[in-house]
Design an enzyme around this catalytic site. Sequence first.
Site, mmCIF file in Angstrom:
data_model
loop_
_atom_site.group_PDB
_atom_site.id
_atom_site.type_symbol
_atom_site.label_atom_id
_atom_site.label_comp_id
_atom_site.label_asym_id
_atom_site.label_seq_id
_atom_site.Cartn_x
_atom_site.Cartn_y
_atom_site.Cartn_z
ATOM 1 N NE ARG A 9 -4.308 -1.074 -0.026
ATOM 2 C CZ ARG A 9 -4.498 -1.998 -0.974
ATOM 3 N NH1 ARG A 9 -3.559 -2.247 -1.864
ATOM 4 N NH2 ARG A 9 -5.629 -2.661 -1.053
ATOM 5 C CG HIS A 33 -3.296 -0.429 -7.244
ATOM 6 N ND1 HIS A 33 -3.683 0.180 -6.075
ATOM 7 C CD2 HIS A 33 -3.390 -1.759 -7.003
ATOM 8 C CE1 HIS A 33 -4.017 -0.749 -5.181
ATOM 9 N NE2 HIS A 33 -3.840 -1.935 -5.732
#
Length: 313
Positions: free
Chosen positions: A228, A276
Amino acid sequence: MQDRPVLVLHTTWDTAPVWAHEISTALPELEVRTWPEIGDPARVIACAVWHPPAELFAACPDLRVVQSLGAGVDHLWRLGPALPDVPVLRLVDPVMTERLAHYVLAGVLHFQRRFDVFRRQQHERRWERHGHLDPGETVVGVLGMGVMGRAIAALLQRVGFAVIGWRRTAESVAGVEILAGPAGLPEVAARAHILVGVLPATEATRGLLAATLFAAMRPGAFLINAGRGEQLVVPDLIEALDVGRLAGALLDVFAIEPLPPDDPLWAHPRIVVTPHTAAISNPRTAAAAIAAGIRAVLRGESPPGLAARGRGY
Ligand code: OXD
């Protein structure tokens, strides 16, 4: 089929119709409706969501299960009390796990075979060969040894890399040397030529990839982060790269996504940015995992992706 219980789907992606189709096929006992067209709220017992609005939960008071459409559930915890106190499922799909492992393998090979250097040399039209460590001499430290970390370790080992793992608790993982807890982290950092972060977003992992860790790493080591964005302290990374402490980084996750066009990470010559994309959910295979997980929760069981609020993942 009339009056089946309803599963509400919400995604921020443009693939909602594909998800609706695949989940309906895998879970025909539920009617899939896409937010905000939920129909009769009393019939809604499940939802499958990615970054849902809090209003979705207010509108569906009889939810019995919340399924994340991604591996992470931090987008749900972020809603605080708006998220009902019902079982929350992470998406655990073997195809996604394999995709993530392939992404990390690609990143590891990129740095181990010095594609980072050759890319820079190409800009200068410079023909210069460099030696490199072979896989058996290259230590890859994997931070986070859950389902994803274990799959990454196994794939890297199959290619011949020397893998060590770090996790919060000292549970062993077959075939991988594990260093655990706060004391194990600097040791993994010091031994790894390439450090790979696939950690869940928790209070304990926020800001973990920072100056102290970089100072413990081998000079010239590389960082890959597919956990993350909030785990990385960006100015610390840029400083470590600029002074040559670290040699390069591959980043797939960012505190703000999409990464804003003026973000310095885009232009840094030693950083590769991917959007991502390491483990994009695959609607077809994910739907099978979602159906199995939701059915298990509705039967009162605890399926593999069951998240624990207190733990954070
Ligand atoms: C995530 C995912 O949770 O990509 O980040 O699945």
